[in-house]
Write a protein that holds these residues in place. Structure first.
Motif, PDB file in Angstrom:
ATOM      1  N   ARG A   8       0.858  -1.177   0.000  1.00  0.00           N
ATOM      2  CA  ARG A   8       0.000   0.000   0.000  1.00  0.00           C
ATOM      3  C   ARG A   8       0.905   1.242   0.000  1.00  0.00           C
ATOM      4  O   ARG A   8       2.105   1.141   0.233  1.00  0.00           O
ATOM      5  N   ALA A   9       0.312   2.402  -0.240  1.00  0.00           N
ATOM      6  CA  ALA A   9       1.084   3.645  -0.217  1.00  0.00           C
ATOM      7  C   ALA A   9       1.731   3.858   1.154  1.00  0.00           C
ATOM      8  O   ALA A   9       2.794   4.460   1.261  1.00  0.00           O
ATOM      9  N   SER A  10       1.117   3.318   2.208  1.00  0.00           N
ATOM     10  CA  SER A  10       1.650   3.433   3.570  1.00  0.00           C
ATOM     11  C   SER A  10       2.867   2.544   3.794  1.00  0.00           C
ATOM     12  O   SER A  10       3.525   2.652   4.817  1.00  0.00           O
ATOM     13  N   GLY A  11       3.147   1.630   2.855  1.00  0.00           N
ATOM     14  CA  GLY A  11       4.259   0.699   2.989  1.00  0.00           C
ATOM     15  C   GLY A  11       3.840  -0.663   3.498  1.00  0.00           C
ATOM     16  O   GLY A  11       4.623  -1.614   3.479  1.00  0.00           O
ATOM     17  N   GLU A  12       2.596  -0.775   3.960  1.00  0.00           N
ATOM     18  CA  GLU A  12       2.079  -2.047   4.468  1.00  0.00           C
ATOM     19  C   GLU A  12       1.972  -3.070   3.337  1.00  0.00           C
ATOM     20  O   GLU A  12       1.508  -2.752   2.243  1.00  0.00           O
ATOM     21  N   LEU A  13       2.403  -4.297   3.614  1.00  0.00           N
ATOM     22  CA  LEU A  13       2.372  -5.373   2.631  1.00  0.00           C
ATOM     23  C   LEU A  13       0.938  -5.810   2.372  1.00  0.00           C
ATOM     24  O   LEU A  13       0.151  -5.974   3.304  1.00  0.00           O
ATOM     25  N   LEU A  14       0.575  -5.993   1.105  1.00  0.00           N
ATOM     26  CA  LEU A  14      -0.752  -6.481   0.729  1.00  0.00           C
ATOM     27  C   LEU A  14      -0.841  -7.980   0.966  1.00  0.00           C
ATOM     28  O   LEU A  14       0.176  -8.689   0.887  1.00  0.00           O
ATOM     29  N   SER A  15      -2.037  -8.485   1.229  1.00  0.00           N
ATOM     30  CA  SER A  15      -2.231  -9.929   1.347  1.00  0.00           C
ATOM     31  C   SER A  15      -2.016 -10.555  -0.032  1.00  0.00           C
ATOM     32  O   SER A  15      -2.007  -9.869  -1.051  1.00  0.00           O
ATOM     33  N   GLU A  16      -1.879 -11.885  -0.072  1.00  0.00           N
ATOM     34  CA  GLU A  16      -1.672 -12.561  -1.358  1.00  0.00           C
ATOM     35  C   GLU A  16      -2.826 -12.324  -2.320  1.00  0.00           C
ATOM     36  O   GLU A  16      -2.611 -12.093  -3.510  1.00  0.00           O
ATOM     37  N   SER A  17      -4.074 -12.381  -1.824  1.00  0.00           N
ATOM     38  CA  SER A  17      -5.230 -12.164  -2.707  1.00  0.00           C
ATOM     39  C   SER A  17      -5.276 -10.717  -3.193  1.00  0.00           C
ATOM     40  O   SER A  17      -5.628 -10.462  -4.350  1.00  0.00           O
ATOM     41  N   GLU A  18      -4.903  -9.755  -2.339  1.00  0.00           N
ATOM     42  CA  GLU A  18      -4.846  -8.350  -2.770  1.00  0.00           C
ATOM     43  C   GLU A  18      -3.751  -8.144  -3.816  1.00  0.00           C
ATOM     44  O   GLU A  18      -3.948  -7.422  -4.794  1.00  0.00           O
ATOM     45  N   GLN A  19      -2.612  -8.806  -3.622  1.00  0.00           N
ATOM     46  CA  GLN A  19      -1.520  -8.710  -4.596  1.00  0.00           C
ATOM     47  C   GLN A  19      -1.950  -9.281  -5.942  1.00  0.00           C
ATOM     48  O   GLN A  19      -1.645  -8.717  -6.992  1.00  0.00           O
ATOM     49  N   GLU A  20      -2.685 -10.403  -5.914  1.00  0.00           N
ATOM     50  CA  GLU A  20      -3.160 -11.000  -7.159  1.00  0.00           C
ATOM     51  C   GLU A  20      -4.124 -10.050  -7.866  1.00  0.00           C
ATOM     52  O   GLU A  20      -4.047  -9.863  -9.083  1.00  0.00           O
ATOM     53  N   LYS A  21      -5.033  -9.430  -7.118  1.00  0.00           N
ATOM     54  CA  LYS A  21      -5.991  -8.485  -7.691  1.00  0.00           C
ATOM     55  C   LYS A  21      -5.258  -7.310  -8.335  1.00  0.00           C
ATOM     56  O   LYS A  21      -5.546  -6.932  -9.471  1.00  0.00           O
ATOM     57  N   VAL A  22      -4.301  -6.751  -7.632  1.00  0.00           N
ATOM     58  CA  VAL A  22      -3.527  -5.614  -8.152  1.00  0.00           C
ATOM     59  C   VAL A  22      -2.742  -6.029  -9.391  1.00  0.00           C
ATOM     60  O   VAL A  22      -2.688  -5.298 -10.383  1.00  0.00           O
ATOM     61  N   ARG A  23      -2.148  -7.222  -9.362  1.00  0.00           N
ATOM     62  CA  ARG A  23      -1.381  -7.705 -10.512  1.00  0.00           C
ATOM     63  C   ARG A  23      -2.277  -7.850 -11.739  1.00  0.00           C
ATOM     64  O   ARG A  23      -1.920  -7.433 -12.840  1.00  0.00           O
ATOM     65  N   LEU A  24      -3.464  -8.426 -11.561  1.00  0.00           N
ATOM     66  CA  LEU A  24      -4.400  -8.586 -12.676  1.00  0.00           C
ATOM     67  C   LEU A  24      -4.865  -7.237 -13.220  1.00  0.00           C
ATOM     68  O   LEU A  24      -4.982  -7.054 -14.437  1.00  0.00           O
ATOM     69  N   GLU A  25      -5.135  -6.285 -12.336  1.00  0.00           N
ATOM     70  CA  GLU A  25      -5.550  -4.946 -12.772  1.00  0.00           C
ATOM     71  C   GLU A  25      -4.434  -4.267 -13.553  1.00  0.00           C
ATOM     72  O   GLU A  25      -4.671  -3.660 -14.598  1.00  0.00           O
ATOM     73  N   HIS A  26      -3.227  -4.374 -13.042  1.00  0.00           N
ATOM     74  CA  HIS A  26      -2.067  -3.765 -13.695  1.00  0.00           C
ATOM     75  C   HIS A  26      -1.838  -4.390 -15.072  1.00  0.00           C
ATOM     76  O   HIS A  26      -1.610  -3.688 -16.062  1.00  0.00           O
TER      77      HIS A  26
END
Length: 198
Positions: A8-26
């Protein structure tokens, strides 16, 4: 805003499912940008991911003083949740297997248009803090192609009001068959050329 797809912009690590969602969107945004540039010779550059209240991804459109920020809301098109799990390679149980069998019995055209209309209706209800936002729907089903959408064009139910300046469909998983513009007009783009779909 961040270009780090794992935090996240705060530096907090995203969960695996959030990372997958962001990767697919990107990935969907990059695919759309490449196809759009090829068709219209309009540069789309410098992609970054946004936080909630903004569309998923932003980029810069144009060159020099004409350059403007373009925000992209990304959606992925599946026939069902079970189908999404299958296409994403996730494990499923007996209930999902039964849903997949039921889905196979549903005519492809019905699944296709029902899924697209659900995505359009859901995204139309959102509000964004953005001046220029486009919706990009990426078809994730390898069985659905550009021709399927064009053949059933009249079944697309555009919401009467929505926050999008333009709505685009990446007609197949890898973008090989091009783009279809759903709003404001019905133009389809195939292999770098524009043509009316209606």
């Amino acid at each position: 805003m961040t270009s780090d797809l794992q935090r996240r912009a705060s530096g907090e690590l995203l969960s695996e499912s959030e990372q997958e969602k962001v990767r697919l969107e990107h990935e969907a945004a990059r695919l759309f940008m490449r196809l759009y540039e090829a068709c219209f010779e309009q540069p789309l550059r410098h992609i970054w991911h946004n936080q909630p209240k903004k569309p998923d991804v932003s980029c810069l459109m144009g060159q020099g003083r004409d350059r403007v920020q373009l925000d992209l809301e990304i959606a992925h098109l599946y026939g069902s949740r079970a189908e999404a799990m299958l296409l994403l390679g996730r494990d499923w149980g007996e209930a999902t297997e039964a849903l997949l069998q039921e889905l196979e019995a549903t005519p492809l055209e019905e699944r296709l248009m029902t899924a697209l209309n659900r995505v359009l209706a859901a995204k139309a209800r959102k509000n964004y803090h953005s001046e220029k936002v486009w919706l990009v729907v990426r078809n994730m089903n390898p069985l659905w192609q550009r021709e399927d959408f064009l053949r059933h064009w009249e079944q697309i139910q555009q919401p009467s009001s929505h926050p999008f300046e333009q709505i685009w469909l990446v007609a197949d998983f890898v973008g090989q068959s091009g783009l279809i513009q759903i709003h404001p007009s019905s133009w389809s783009i195939e292999k770098g050329k524009a043509g009316h779909s209606g």
